[in-house]
Design a protein around this motif. Structure first.
Motif, short mmCIF file in Angstrom:
data_model
loop_
_atom_site.label_atom_id
_atom_site.label_comp_id
_atom_site.label_asym_id
_atom_site.label_seq_id
_atom_site.Cartn_x
_atom_site.Cartn_y
_atom_site.Cartn_z
N SER A 190 0.86 -1.18 0.00
CA SER A 190 0.00 0.00 0.00
C SER A 190 0.90 1.23 0.00
O SER A 190 1.93 1.26 0.68
CB SER A 190 -0.94 0.01 1.21
OG SER A 190 -0.20 0.11 2.41
N THR A 228 0.70 5.43 0.41
CA THR A 228 -0.12 6.56 0.80
C THR A 228 0.70 7.84 0.76
O THR A 228 1.91 7.83 0.95
CB THR A 228 -0.68 6.39 2.23
OG1 THR A 228 0.41 6.26 3.14
CG2 THR A 228 -1.56 5.17 2.32
N SER A 230 -9.51 4.04 -3.07
CA SER A 230 -10.81 4.55 -2.62
C SER A 230 -10.71 6.05 -2.45
O SER A 230 -9.64 6.64 -2.60
CB SER A 230 -11.22 3.89 -1.30
OG SER A 230 -10.25 4.12 -0.30
N THR A 272 -4.60 6.78 -1.01
CA THR A 272 -4.01 5.45 -0.84
C THR A 272 -4.26 4.59 -2.06
O THR A 272 -5.37 4.57 -2.60
CB THR A 272 -4.61 4.73 0.38
OG1 THR A 272 -4.42 5.52 1.54
CG2 THR A 272 -3.96 3.36 0.58
N VAL A 288 -3.29 0.48 -3.51
CA VAL A 288 -2.80 -0.84 -3.13
C VAL A 288 -2.60 -1.67 -4.39
O VAL A 288 -3.41 -1.58 -5.34
CB VAL A 288 -3.78 -1.55 -2.19
CG1 VAL A 288 -3.30 -2.96 -1.85
CG2 VAL A 288 -3.98 -0.74 -0.91
N ALA A 317 -2.08 -5.16 2.78
CA ALA A 317 -3.28 -4.99 1.97
C ALA A 317 -4.02 -3.70 2.25
O ALA A 317 -5.00 -3.39 1.58
CB ALA A 317 -4.21 -6.18 2.20
N PHE A 318 -3.57 -2.93 3.23
CA PHE A 318 -4.22 -1.67 3.58
C PHE A 318 -3.18 -0.76 4.21
O PHE A 318 -2.13 -1.20 4.69
CB PHE A 318 -5.39 -1.90 4.54
CG PHE A 318 -4.98 -2.62 5.80
CD1 PHE A 318 -4.53 -1.94 6.93
CD2 PHE A 318 -5.05 -4.01 5.86
CE1 PHE A 318 -4.15 -2.61 8.07
CE2 PHE A 318 -4.67 -4.70 7.00
CZ PHE A 318 -4.22 -4.00 8.11
N THR A 340 -1.71 1.95 7.01
CA THR A 340 -1.81 2.22 8.43
C THR A 340 -1.43 3.67 8.69
O THR A 340 -1.13 4.43 7.77
CB THR A 340 -0.89 1.27 9.24
OG1 THR A 340 0.48 1.50 8.87
CG2 THR A 340 -1.25 -0.19 8.97
#
Length: 266
Positions: free
Chosen positions: A138, A140, A191, A204, A206, A250-251, A253
Motif C-alpha cells: 500500500s 499513501t 478509494s 491510498t 494498493v 493490503a491496507f 496504516t
C-alpha cells in the motif's frame, strides 16, 4: 489518568485528570479535569472547540482534531525522507520546492512538485529494493492542490510497463481514474481520499507487484486527473505533497515518518 514529571500514583476509587493528544502532531486535543466546576482558561484558543461537563463536575476542552484509540500491527515505512522530496526522491520533468507549504501536522515541511515546461510525464519517485517475489504494497501520501487540482499515486517496478495507479480530485477527494493495473502487477485497489484540514487529502493505492527486485512509489500532479500525468507542462505549476509511505500490506496504516532510514512501528 495522567502522570506528572514521569511519575504517577494511582489510588483506587479516585478520579484522575485525563488528557488526549493528537496522534499526528502531539498537541493536546482534549482535557478532562474533575476538580473543576467552572470553566478555566486552557491552552486552547477560545475558538478551537467545545466544553462539556460530566455529572456537573469537570470540564472537557476539545479541539477540532481527529480523536480515538488506535491499535495497529507492526509496519515499516519503506520510503526514505518521507517529508523531504528533494533528497532520496528523484524527479522526472519536474523540480521540488522544499518546505513550500504547511503540512498536515502543522509544520512547514510540505514540498511542492513543480512540473517543467516540457511535454512529458511529470513526477517524483523513489526506487526501493525488494525481494524477488510478488509482494502486496500500500502506498499513501497527503496531496494538496496548487495550480494543478488533481494528483496521481502509482506503484511500478521501474520499467514503466508494469504498475498500478489511481488519480484523485484534490478538491473533493474523489477517485478520478483507477485503480488501473497494467502488465504483471495485480490486485489494484483505491478509494476516496481522506480529508484533512486546510485542503489536504490522504490518498491510498494498493497493488501486488511482480517478481522484479525494484518497486517505485510515484507522486504526480495532473491537469485533468485522466492524463496519466503526461501533458505539456507549465513551469512551476504543480501540487503539494507530504508524508509518503510505502508499506507491505493490503491496507494503509497510520503515518510513520522517516528520515535517512526506514522506520518500523513496533
Amino acid at each position: 489518568g495522567t502522570s506528572t514529571g514521569g511519575a504517577s500514583n494511582f489510588t483506587s476509587g479516585k478520579i484522575y485528570r485525563a488528557q488526549i493528544y493528537n496522534g499526528i502532531n502531539g498537541t493536546l486535543a482534549a482535557d478532562f479535569d474533575p476538580t473543576r466546576t467552572t470553566q478555566a482558561s486552557t491552552s486552547f484558543a477560545a475558538s478551537t472547540g467545545e466544553t462539556w461537563t460530566i455529572n456537573g463536575r469537570g470540564f472537557i476542552y476539545a479541539a477540532p482534531v481527529y480523536l480515538g484509540y488506535l491499535a495497529e500491527e507492526a509496519r515499516t515505512n519503506l520510503c526514505l525522507q518521507s517529508e523531504d522530496l528533494n533528497t532520496t526522491w528523484g524527479v522526472t520533468a519536474a523540480t521540488i520546492s522544499t518546505n513550500a507549504m504547511t503540512a498536515p501536522d502543522g509544520a512547514s515541511t510540505a514540498d511542492k512538485i513543480q512540473e517543467d515546461a516540457t511535454s512529458a510525464q511529470h513526477y517524483a519517485r523513489q526506487s526501493i529494493v525488494k525481494a524477488a517475489s510478488a509482494i502486496q504494497y500500500s502506498f499513501t501520501c497527503w496531496m494538496k492542490a496548487a495550480e494543478r487540482g488533481f494528483g496521481y499515486l502509482m506503484i511500478d517496478d521501474g520499467g514503466g510497463a508494469n504498475y498500478v495507479l489511481a488519480s484523485w480530485n484534490l478538491s473533493t477527494g474523489a477517485v478520478v481514474v483507477g485503480p488501473t493495473t497494467n502488465g504483471t502487477f495485480t490486485g489494484g485497489a483505491a478509494s476516496a481520499a481522506k480529508a484533512y484540514p486546510n485542503g489536504w487529502w490522504r490518498c491510498t493505492i494498493v497493488g501486488t507487484t511482480n517478481t522484479a527486485v525494484t518497486v517505485r512509489p510515484i507522486i504526480a500532479p495532473s491537469v485533468t486527473g485522466s492524463d496519466n500525468f503526461n501533458y505539456a507542462g507549465s513551469a512551476g505549476s504543480g501540487i503539494y505533497a507530504w508524508g509518503g509511505q510505502l508499506e507491505a500490506g493490503a491496507f494503509a496504516t497510520s503515518y510513520i515518518p522517516t528520515a535517512a532510514a526506514t522506520v518500523t512501528r513496533a
